[in-house]
Design a protein around this motif. Sequence first.
Motif, short mmCIF file in Angstrom:
data_model
loop_
_atom_site.label_atom_id
_atom_site.label_comp_id
_atom_site.label_asym_id
_atom_site.label_seq_id
_atom_site.Cartn_x
_atom_site.Cartn_y
_atom_site.Cartn_z
N MET A 1 0.68 -0.82 -0.38
CA MET A 1 -0.04 -0.18 0.24
C MET A 1 0.72 1.26 0.39
O MET A 1 1.97 1.33 0.46
CB MET A 1 -0.77 -0.15 1.01
N LYS A 2 0.80 2.34 -0.69
CA LYS A 2 1.60 3.57 -0.41
C LYS A 2 1.47 4.62 0.35
O LYS A 2 -0.02 3.52 0.46
CB LYS A 2 0.72 3.88 -2.04
N LYS A 3 2.53 4.85 0.46
CA LYS A 3 2.34 5.99 1.42
C LYS A 3 1.13 6.43 2.12
O LYS A 3 0.82 6.77 3.40
CB LYS A 3 3.68 6.79 2.02
N ASN A 4 1.16 7.78 0.16
CA ASN A 4 -0.05 8.39 0.77
C ASN A 4 -1.99 8.16 1.40
O ASN A 4 -2.47 8.65 1.71
CB ASN A 4 -0.34 8.93 -0.35
N TYR B 1 -14.92 10.64 3.39
CA TYR B 1 -15.53 9.53 2.92
C TYR B 1 -14.51 9.82 0.95
O TYR B 1 -14.04 9.25 0.34
CB TYR B 1 -17.07 9.66 2.48
N GLY B 2 -14.76 11.45 1.26
CA GLY B 2 -13.82 11.73 -0.62
C GLY B 2 -12.39 11.66 0.18
O GLY B 2 -11.96 11.12 -0.82
N LEU B 3 -11.81 12.02 1.32
CA LEU B 3 -10.65 11.51 1.18
C LEU B 3 -10.21 9.96 0.99
O LEU B 3 -9.31 9.99 0.45
CB LEU B 3 -10.14 12.09 3.11
N TYR B 4 -10.77 9.65 1.83
CA TYR B 4 -10.74 8.11 1.15
C TYR B 4 -10.76 7.83 0.22
O TYR B 4 -9.68 6.94 -0.27
CB TYR B 4 -11.63 6.85 2.18
N ARG C 1 -4.98 21.12 4.43
CA ARG C 1 -3.62 21.17 3.97
C ARG C 1 -3.43 19.71 3.42
O ARG C 1 -2.37 19.42 2.31
CB ARG C 1 -2.63 21.93 4.75
N ILE C 2 -3.49 18.75 4.55
CA ILE C 2 -3.57 17.07 4.10
C ILE C 2 -4.48 17.09 2.78
O ILE C 2 -3.39 16.14 2.12
CB ILE C 2 -3.76 16.41 5.47
N THR C 3 -5.39 17.34 2.41
CA THR C 3 -6.09 17.46 1.37
C THR C 3 -5.00 17.50 0.32
O THR C 3 -4.96 16.37 -0.62
CB THR C 3 -7.22 17.87 1.40
N LYS C 4 -4.85 18.71 0.98
CA LYS C 4 -4.94 19.56 -0.74
C LYS C 4 -3.40 19.25 -1.05
O LYS C 4 -2.66 18.41 -2.03
CB LYS C 4 -3.56 20.54 -0.33
N LYS C 5 -2.42 18.39 0.18
CA LYS C 5 -0.44 17.82 -0.41
C LYS C 5 -1.12 16.24 -1.29
O LYS C 5 -0.85 15.68 -1.80
CB LYS C 5 0.22 17.29 0.83
N LEU C 6 -1.80 15.23 -0.09
CA LEU C 6 -2.84 14.08 -0.87
C LEU C 6 -3.17 13.88 -1.93
O LEU C 6 -3.49 12.54 -2.55
CB LEU C 6 -3.28 13.33 0.28
N LEU C 7 -4.34 15.11 -2.52
CA LEU C 7 -4.62 14.66 -3.48
C LEU C 7 -4.33 15.34 -4.69
O LEU C 7 -4.84 15.69 -5.89
CB LEU C 7 -6.07 15.15 -4.10
N ILE D 1 -1.76 7.50 4.53
CA ILE D 1 -2.09 8.40 5.54
C ILE D 1 -3.92 9.14 5.32
O ILE D 1 -4.07 10.04 6.49
CB ILE D 1 -1.31 10.11 5.08
N SER D 2 -3.87 9.18 3.92
CA SER D 2 -5.03 8.97 3.44
C SER D 2 -6.46 8.56 4.17
O SER D 2 -7.16 8.91 4.75
CB SER D 2 -5.24 8.72 2.09
N ILE D 3 -5.92 7.19 4.55
CA ILE D 3 -7.13 6.28 5.50
C ILE D 3 -6.72 6.15 6.96
O ILE D 3 -8.23 7.00 7.43
CB ILE D 3 -6.76 4.57 5.40
#
Length: 128
Positions: A1-4, A63-66, A120-126, A7-9
Amino acid sequence: MKKNKIISIIAAIILTAFGLLTLYLSSSILFDWFGVRAKQGNYVLFIVGTNFLCSILYLTAAYGLYKSKEWTFKLLLTALILLSIGFIGLLVHISMGGLYETKTVGAMIFRIVLTIGFIRITKKLLKK
């Protein structure tokens, strides 16, 4: 599983927990579940309503982040805007002599900071 993805989960789980807690606390006051309203002291109704709306946004954003959906950022930004408007309204309410609990000010600042963190987390992950 990827690191991102991990972190998203994790972020989605934390956001879900925060959203559920916010939903429970705000709806308990709005709908007076278990006689909570009487125990809350001088709550400010529009802040409770704002928090209720944000709880729905938080749960949807989790949900969207997941699922790595780009609209997650917009939901969290909407929550931040609602919280900021609510906080300004709270400050006006306080300056006009309205009744409030001191903990409400701290809780609103905490919510705003936490929402900024999730943005900030969402912006980085997505970001693509």
